[in-house]
Design an enzyme around this catalytic site. Structure first.
Site, short mmCIF file in Angstrom:
data_model
loop_
_atom_site.label_atom_id
_atom_site.label_comp_id
_atom_site.label_asym_id
_atom_site.label_seq_id
_atom_site.Cartn_x
_atom_site.Cartn_y
_atom_site.Cartn_z
N LEU A 71 -3.53 5.78 11.94
CA LEU A 71 -4.76 6.53 11.70
C LEU A 71 -4.52 8.03 11.87
CD1 LEU A 71 -7.64 5.49 10.92
CD2 LEU A 71 -8.32 6.09 13.25
N ARG B 1 -3.90 11.73 9.48
CA ARG B 1 -4.77 12.41 8.50
C ARG B 1 -5.14 11.49 7.35
NH1 ARG B 1 -1.52 17.22 9.59
NH2 ARG B 1 -0.02 16.39 8.11
N ARG C 215 -0.07 4.25 17.75
CA ARG C 215 0.60 4.38 19.05
C ARG C 215 -0.39 4.38 20.20
NH1 ARG C 215 3.23 8.19 15.77
NH2 ARG C 215 5.41 7.68 15.30
N ILE D 235 0.60 2.59 0.83
CA ILE D 235 0.77 3.91 0.21
C ILE D 235 1.60 4.80 1.14
CG2 ILE D 235 -1.19 3.94 -1.37
CD1 ILE D 235 -1.37 5.38 2.16
N ARG E 248 5.31 4.04 3.22
CA ARG E 248 6.74 3.94 2.95
C ARG E 248 7.09 2.48 2.67
NH1 ARG E 248 6.72 8.38 1.93
NH2 ARG E 248 7.86 10.15 2.82
N ASP F 171 2.32 1.25 -3.84
CA ASP F 171 2.73 2.50 -4.48
C ASP F 171 4.11 2.94 -4.02
OD1 ASP F 171 2.15 4.79 -6.18
OD2 ASP F 171 2.01 5.97 -4.33
N GLU G 276 13.29 2.68 -4.12
CA GLU G 276 12.75 3.45 -5.25
C GLU G 276 13.86 4.23 -5.95
OE1 GLU G 276 9.67 6.01 -3.80
OE2 GLU G 276 8.53 4.37 -2.91
N HIS H 73 4.95 5.35 -6.99
CA HIS H 73 4.87 6.37 -5.93
C HIS H 73 4.16 7.63 -6.44
CE1 HIS H 73 6.97 7.86 -2.02
NE2 HIS H 73 5.77 8.39 -2.16
#
Length: 310
Positions: free
Chosen positions: A149, A151, A172, A227, A229, A253, A258, A276
């Site tokens: 949680l 930005r 965390r 969205i 990694r 995404d 990749e 991505h």
């Protein structure tokens, strides 16, 4: 003499031209081994993308390196310890893509849960003439769990609230100033929600965090969205969960290798795949490019970087 920059990622021609007015820009992929060896002692700056890798071995090959400027928020591909040891400044472009990524997360959630891509194909094949498309789950009023949680996670939560959703999260530490339910275990979070959205940072701490146990807890009506990694989700476990109906659907995404995406994933009808692109809006990319340039310009003018990582 212009400082030499090594470009590790492809950038818009207009931006490369802009850089070229102030720097000697060299394209890493265009250099053969002999050319790179000759160039390496002159390189004072590196420009790279958030999903690229700058390992210790590369940093060690660039004895004059002063700054690594990352186009993007994430920097888990940069060996920060090696950068510190070699006194290399690392910068990124945080905060500029938050809203774009959050809206894309909701778009993937809606596409996966409401089966919009499959419904589009249904119409194009002419299948509508033979009957209605099967019913899909409702999103409004559902329960969403956000893994990380920060930005972006908070921006996703704001959008989820507009859909009347109950928001819970893991991270965390709890954030007592926010009105959302905190779970100290991702598996417990998954077991208590309908939609699990991964917004956490990459790196060793979160590698494979979304594993078989978490997906099993999410359950056969659950939807996973990533969205963040690709490394955070155990792809083999996800393939198994999607194939065997252990979860309902997924929207991805980001991927572990990749731009290569598993053929097995591409063959599945219950996963939405995008390249991505969550942060790839014209306004955001331009702002990110401007910040990359500003960080480089400040550094080589002897001024503090605008957005230092280390």
């Amino acid at each position: 003499m212009k400082p030499t920059l090594l470009l590790l990622c492809r950038l818009p021609d207009s931006f490369v031209n802009r850089l070229g007015e102030h720097f000697d820009c060299q394209l890493h992929w265009a250099l053969d081994e002999v050319q790179f060896t000759a160039l390496a002692p002159k390189v004072r700056g590196v420009v790279t993308a958030a999903n690229a890798s700058v390992p210790r071995s590369l940093i060690a090959q660039l004895p004059a390196l002063e700054i690594i400027s990352v186009l993007g928020v994430g920097y888990d591909g940069i060996d920060l310890e090696a950068a510190r040891e070699h006194k290399v400044r690392v910068t990124n472009t945080p905060g500029l893509s938050t809203e774009d990524i959050a809206e894309f997360a909701m778009a993937l959630l809606l596409c996966a849960a409401r089966q919009i891509v499959n419904a589009d194909r249904f119409v194009r094949r002419g299948d509508w003439a033979t009957g209605r498309y099967p019913m899909t789950p409702r999103v409004f009023g559902g329960r969403i769990g956000i893994v990380g949680l920060g930005r972006i996670g908070q921006a996703v939560a704001t959008r989820a609230e507009a859909f009347g959703m109950a928001v819970a999260y893991s991270g965390r530490t709890p954030k007592p100033d926010l009105p959302y339910r905190w779970c100290d275990d991702v598996r417990d979070l998954a077991a208590s929600v309908d939609f699990l959205v991964v917004c956490a940072s990459g790196g060793a701490e979160t590698d494979g965090l979304i594993n078989r146990a978490v997906l099993a807890a999410l359950g056969p009506r659950g939807v996973l969205v990533n969205i963040a990694r690709g490394s955070i989700v155990d792809e083999d476990a996800l393939l198994e969960a999607l194939r065997e109906g252990k979860i309902l659907a997924a929207g991805l995404d980001v991927f572990g290798d990749e731009p290569h995406v598993s053929p097995a994933l591409k063959a599945l009808p219950n996963v939405v795949l995008t390249p991505h692109m969550a942060s790839s809006t014209e306004a955001t990319v331009q702002a990110m490019l401007d910040l990359v340039f500003a960080n480089l310009a400040a550094h080589f003018a002897g001024e503090p970087a605008l957005t230092p990582v280390n």
